[in-house]
Design a protein around this motif. Structure first.
Motif, PDB file in Angstrom:
ATOM      1  N   ASP A  22       1.378  48.081  53.108  1.00 53.70           N
ATOM      2  CA  ASP A  22       2.568  47.232  53.132  1.00 53.70           C
ATOM      3  C   ASP A  22       3.270  47.179  51.792  1.00 53.70           C
ATOM      4  OD1 ASP A  22       2.172  46.689  55.741  1.00 53.70           O
ATOM      5  OD2 ASP A  22       1.236  44.723  55.443  1.00 53.70           O
ATOM      6  N   PHE A  27      11.089  45.553  51.281  1.00 57.13           N
ATOM      7  CA  PHE A  27      11.570  44.445  52.090  1.00 57.13           C
ATOM      8  C   PHE A  27      12.947  43.973  51.635  1.00 57.13           C
ATOM      9  CE2 PHE A  27       6.970  44.107  52.834  1.00 57.13           C
ATOM     10  CZ  PHE A  27       6.963  44.033  54.211  1.00 57.13           C
ATOM     11  N   ARG A  30      15.405  46.353  53.154  1.00 52.43           N
ATOM     12  CA  ARG A  30      15.444  46.109  54.596  1.00 52.43           C
ATOM     13  C   ARG A  30      16.249  44.844  54.903  1.00 52.43           C
ATOM     14  NH1 ARG A  30       9.803  45.898  57.638  1.00 52.43           N
ATOM     15  NH2 ARG A  30      10.103  48.150  57.556  1.00 52.43           N
ATOM     16  N   VAL A 168      10.986  41.036  64.135  1.00 49.33           N
ATOM     17  CA  VAL A 168      10.105  42.206  64.123  1.00 49.33           C
ATOM     18  C   VAL A 168      10.355  43.060  62.883  1.00 49.33           C
ATOM     19  CG1 VAL A 168       9.581  44.373  65.280  1.00 49.33           C
ATOM     20  CG2 VAL A 168       9.781  42.277  66.617  1.00 49.33           C
ATOM     21  N   ARG A 171       9.440  41.110  59.809  1.00 44.97           N
ATOM     22  CA  ARG A 171       8.070  40.619  59.824  1.00 44.97           C
ATOM     23  C   ARG A 171       8.015  39.117  59.609  1.00 44.97           C
ATOM     24  NH1 ARG A 171       4.317  45.381  57.100  1.00 44.97           N
ATOM     25  NH2 ARG A 171       5.165  47.077  58.350  1.00 44.97           N
TER      26      ARG A 171
END
Length: 205
Positions: A22, A27, A30, A168, A171
């Motif tokens: 991860d 992130f 994203r 989703v 997360r």
């Protein structure tokens, strides 16, 4: 022997991450495109559906409802595109100024900066996709009550889908994300419909 070689490679490159970890997921990057896509579609859906329901509270004609929704789609898509273009241009100016101070102007860092035109087009497209849903739902139904019910139902299902997609990909907790998006959208539609209903009653009186 292969295991020892792997351990030696890991020791020589302590900053390397394993495939599937991860820690190698960006992130922040994203979140940027999720904001432009999911929130843009959500804005298009909620604003257009609320506008159509508000107009239908005053005038039950299907034509008035669809025309108002289409006008909302065009106005909202243009507004989103212009706003995103100005925002990305301002951010790009700041980043280019920083590159000038660091002596990195013209390199890979500058080429990697976000494109204002692409950001504007993506924002307008996402808004339009969301706005089309209530328009398509209302365009083929003649009865007033059924038309309003279908618009609300389609908007609710689409809001739940947007919330799930965002949860989703980001997360995040799915139930809470979906509930937040659905409740917020229904509240916007309900307030718009209710206030316009009062406005209609005032005009009739």
């Amino acid at each position: 022997m292969a295991v020892n070689d792997t351990k030696l490679a890991d020791a020589e490159n302590p900053g390397a991450t394993k495939f599937g970890d991860d820690s190698d997921v960006d992130f922040a990057g994203r979140a940027n495109w999720l904001r432009a896509a999911v929130l843009g579609a959500n804005d298009g859906l909620v604003s257009t559906a609320s506008l159509m329901l508000g107009v239908s509270a005053v005038k039950h004609d299907v034509r008035a409802m669809v025309v108002s929704g289409f006008a909302g789609l065009l106005a909202g898509a243009c507004s989103m595109a212009i706003g995103e273009y100005v925002s990305v241009c301002s951010q790009r100016d700041v980043e280019i100024a920083q590159l000038d101070r660091d002596g990195k102007r013209g390199g890979d860092e500058e080429r990697a900066l976000a494109s204002p035109v692409q950001a504007a087009a993506a924002s307008a497209l996402a808004f339009s996709v969301g706005a089309l849903l209530p328009l398509l739902a209302a365009g083929f139904i003649v009865g007033y009550r059924m038309r309003v019910a279908v618009v609300v139902a389609v908007a609710t299902m689409a809001l739940a889908a947007f919330g799930c997609i965002g949860a989703v990909l980001g997360r995040a907790p799915m139930a809470r994300s979906c509930a937040r998006v659905v409740v917020g959208g229904l509240a916007a539609m309900g307030v718009t419909f209710g206030l316009m209903r009062l406005f209609r009653a005032t005009l009739v009186a």
